[in-house]
Motif scaffolding. Sequence first.
Motif, PDB file in Angstrom:
ATOM      1  N   GLN A   5      58.398  12.419  22.230  1.00  0.00           N
ATOM      2  CA  GLN A   5      57.920  11.270  22.998  1.00  0.00           C
ATOM      3  C   GLN A   5      59.020  10.801  23.936  1.00  0.00           C
ATOM      4  OE1 GLN A   5      57.372   7.797  20.351  1.00  0.00           O
ATOM      5  NE2 GLN A   5      59.318   7.118  21.150  1.00  0.00           N
ATOM      6  N   GLN A  41      62.801  11.211  22.581  1.00  0.00           N
ATOM      7  CA  GLN A  41      62.806  11.464  21.143  1.00  0.00           C
ATOM      8  C   GLN A  41      62.421  12.924  20.939  1.00  0.00           C
ATOM      9  OE1 GLN A  41      63.322   9.824  18.205  1.00  0.00           O
ATOM     10  NE2 GLN A  41      62.768  11.783  17.335  1.00  0.00           N
ATOM     11  N   GLY A  85      66.945  17.356  16.720  1.00  0.00           N
ATOM     12  CA  GLY A  85      68.185  17.279  17.481  1.00  0.00           C
ATOM     13  C   GLY A  85      68.561  15.885  17.904  1.00  0.00           C
ATOM     14  N   TYR A 105      69.473   9.747  26.136  1.00  0.00           N
ATOM     15  CA  TYR A 105      69.237   8.531  26.915  1.00  0.00           C
ATOM     16  C   TYR A 105      69.551   8.767  28.384  1.00  0.00           C
ATOM     17  CZ  TYR A 105      68.781   5.875  22.616  1.00  0.00           C
ATOM     18  OH  TYR A 105      68.331   5.389  21.423  1.00  0.00           O
ATOM     19  N   ALA A 152      57.778   7.824  16.986  1.00  0.00           N
ATOM     20  CA  ALA A 152      59.113   8.415  17.076  1.00  0.00           C
ATOM     21  C   ALA A 152      59.576   8.938  15.720  1.00  0.00           C
ATOM     22  CB  ALA A 152      60.101   7.381  17.618  1.00  0.00           C
ATOM     23  N   PHE A 153      59.530   8.073  14.727  1.00  0.00           N
ATOM     24  CA  PHE A 153      59.966   8.455  13.382  1.00  0.00           C
ATOM     25  C   PHE A 153      58.849   8.218  12.381  1.00  0.00           C
ATOM     26  CE2 PHE A 153      64.068   6.624  15.140  1.00  0.00           C
ATOM     27  CZ  PHE A 153      64.483   7.841  15.625  1.00  0.00           C
ATOM     28  N   GLN A 154      58.574   9.249  11.555  1.00  0.00           N
ATOM     29  CA  GLN A 154      57.589   9.093  10.489  1.00  0.00           C
ATOM     30  C   GLN A 154      58.303   8.959   9.152  1.00  0.00           C
ATOM     31  OE1 GLN A 154      56.113  12.062  12.473  1.00  0.00           O
ATOM     32  NE2 GLN A 154      54.488  10.860  13.406  1.00  0.00           N
ATOM     33  N   ASP A 174      61.378  11.407   7.653  1.00  0.00           N
ATOM     34  CA  ASP A 174      62.288  11.992   8.632  1.00  0.00           C
ATOM     35  C   ASP A 174      63.730  11.623   8.275  1.00  0.00           C
ATOM     36  OD1 ASP A 174      60.106  12.911   9.905  1.00  0.00           O
ATOM     37  OD2 ASP A 174      60.155  11.487  11.560  1.00  0.00           O
ATOM     38  N   ASP A 211      68.881   1.564  22.150  1.00  0.00           N
ATOM     39  CA  ASP A 211      69.427   2.246  20.975  1.00  0.00           C
ATOM     40  C   ASP A 211      68.528   1.992  19.765  1.00  0.00           C
ATOM     41  OD1 ASP A 211      71.591   3.251  22.240  1.00  0.00           O
ATOM     42  OD2 ASP A 211      73.065   1.902  21.346  1.00  0.00           O
ATOM     43  N   VAL A 212      68.378   3.016  18.935  1.00  0.00           N
ATOM     44  CA  VAL A 212      67.688   2.812  17.660  1.00  0.00           C
ATOM     45  C   VAL A 212      68.761   2.550  16.609  1.00  0.00           C
ATOM     46  CG1 VAL A 212      66.115   3.786  15.973  1.00  0.00           C
ATOM     47  CG2 VAL A 212      65.860   4.371  18.376  1.00  0.00           C
ATOM     48  N   ARG A 248      64.412  -0.602  17.141  1.00  0.00           N
ATOM     49  CA  ARG A 248      65.056  -0.408  18.441  1.00  0.00           C
ATOM     50  C   ARG A 248      65.585  -1.732  19.001  1.00  0.00           C
ATOM     51  NH1 ARG A 248      64.230   4.010  21.906  1.00  0.00           N
ATOM     52  NH2 ARG A 248      62.348   4.685  20.855  1.00  0.00           N
ATOM     53  N   VAL A 282      71.244   5.533  15.505  1.00  0.00           N
ATOM     54  CA  VAL A 282      70.684   6.873  15.296  1.00  0.00           C
ATOM     55  C   VAL A 282      71.124   7.798  16.422  1.00  0.00           C
ATOM     56  CG1 VAL A 282      68.576   8.215  15.080  1.00  0.00           C
ATOM     57  CG2 VAL A 282      68.691   5.934  14.101  1.00  0.00           C
ATOM     58  N   LYS A 283      71.741   8.927  16.061  1.00  0.00           N
ATOM     59  CA  LYS A 283      72.184   9.901  17.052  1.00  0.00           C
ATOM     60  C   LYS A 283      71.370  11.189  16.980  1.00  0.00           C
ATOM     61  CE  LYS A 283      75.398   7.606  19.044  1.00  0.00           C
ATOM     62  NZ  LYS A 283      75.224   7.210  20.431  1.00  0.00           N
ATOM     63  N   GLY A 284      71.048  11.618  15.763  1.00  0.00           N
ATOM     64  CA  GLY A 284      70.325  12.877  15.611  1.00  0.00           C
ATOM     65  C   GLY A 284      69.166  12.744  14.633  1.00  0.00           C
ATOM     66  N   TYR A 285      68.324  13.775  14.616  1.00  0.00           N
ATOM     67  CA  TYR A 285      67.044  13.644  13.943  1.00  0.00           C
ATOM     68  C   TYR A 285      66.568  14.994  13.422  1.00  0.00           C
ATOM     69  CZ  TYR A 285      61.936  13.343  14.054  1.00  0.00           C
ATOM     70  OH  TYR A 285      60.607  13.420  13.760  1.00  0.00           O
ATOM     71  N   ILE A 286      66.144  15.053  12.172  1.00  0.00           N
ATOM     72  CA  ILE A 286      65.469  16.237  11.627  1.00  0.00           C
ATOM     73  C   ILE A 286      64.167  15.756  10.992  1.00  0.00           C
ATOM     74  CG2 ILE A 286      65.554  18.113   9.933  1.00  0.00           C
ATOM     75  CD1 ILE A 286      68.518  18.221  10.237  1.00  0.00           C
ATOM     76  N   PRO A 287      63.035  16.372  11.337  1.00  0.00           N
ATOM     77  CA  PRO A 287      61.764  15.865  10.820  1.00  0.00           C
ATOM     78  C   PRO A 287      61.500  16.241   9.368  1.00  0.00           C
ATOM     79  CG  PRO A 287      61.382  17.726  12.267  1.00  0.00           C
ATOM     80  CD  PRO A 287      62.853  17.446  12.317  1.00  0.00           C
TER      81      PRO A 287
END
Lengths: 195, 168
Positions: free
Chosen positions: A92, A160, A164, A168, B48-50, B53, B68-69, B84, B131-136
């Motif tokens: 998104q 988003q 990874g 921004y 964005a986030f479920q 995650d 920023d989150v 956010r 929050v910088k990185g994300y893995i689902p």
Amino acid sequence: MFSLSQRIQTLSNQALTFACFIFVFVIATSWLQLIQQHAFMTPSSIDNIKTSINLRTSRYYGSMNGKPKENSKILFDLNTDLSPLFNWNTKQVFVYLTGEYEGQLRPQTKSEVTYWDKIITKGDNAKLQLKNVRSKYAVWDLEEVFVGRELTFKLKWNIQPWIGPLIYGEANGNKTITITSGKPANVKNEKKSSA
Amino acid sequence: MNLRFELTRFLNLCFVLSSAFMFWKGLSLATNSHSPIVVVLSGSMEPAFQRGDVLFLWNRNQRSRVGDVVIYEVEGKSIPIVHRVMREHHSEKNNKQLLLTKGDNNAGNDIPLYANKNIYLNKQSDIVGTVKGYIPQIGYITIWISENKYAKFAMMGLLGLSSLMSNE
């Protein structure tokens, strides 16, 4: 020699290594695509901004001890195309319109506030052509008076990813405008003219 | 039954546990956050986030930016919240910064969630990390274990079984 647990360990190790390689590949290609499509230099135009002020006495609108607080809203036009932000690792895009300003009594206080935001989940919907749109939020400042403040409006975005790092950026093109009381002043003028 | 063999295995187990603990604490030091990896527990940031995650945090930034989150903790509530930043006010003279946050999926801002009738968060004292990185999804297993009473027994059984298997 080869026990079941050993087999499971080798298999899971290999799966993990493989997954890591895929993640790195996906993240790297999506970055390259963003740079190639000039995503960080997306143009935008914010026009026709009309400001208005409302006095609110609720704590949820920044009022302290029942003292009325100036809440600012705007109407604006927005034109931009954010489709370069969409690639195979984009889950998104969060677009937001912010205003930056300095304090009046304390000029060393810097602020940035969000007036409007939107979540875009499909590249097909990434072309924004908004006319006379109302801001989503009523904005107040730490200080009591908001009228007369000079705000610089900018359009910013946050990608988003499916996996990874969060990315921004900021669209090119900003607008500086002085907040006026809008409605109340008009009402006064009308009264005078009718009298 | 070989005592030396059993002791070596016990020592190995201790080694694994202590290195995991050291890794966690080292990460904590590097990111300056007491919980550098968190699992999302609520749907207030959807899509964005479920739930489930996994988020990687960083807390060495001096100021938060709008958009920023952040993860914040409210006094008296034990559950950290992922939302956010929608407003920030900071002074150039000192390190003070006030933040107003909102969940993407919520209609209004977070003022009703803040402690002691505050209408702002304090960057220095309330924010756990950005929050910088994300893995689902891979964190869903921790939610499953903590919310399903049979899951704990299943995990114990699996561990016991694996220790029996490695006895060969």
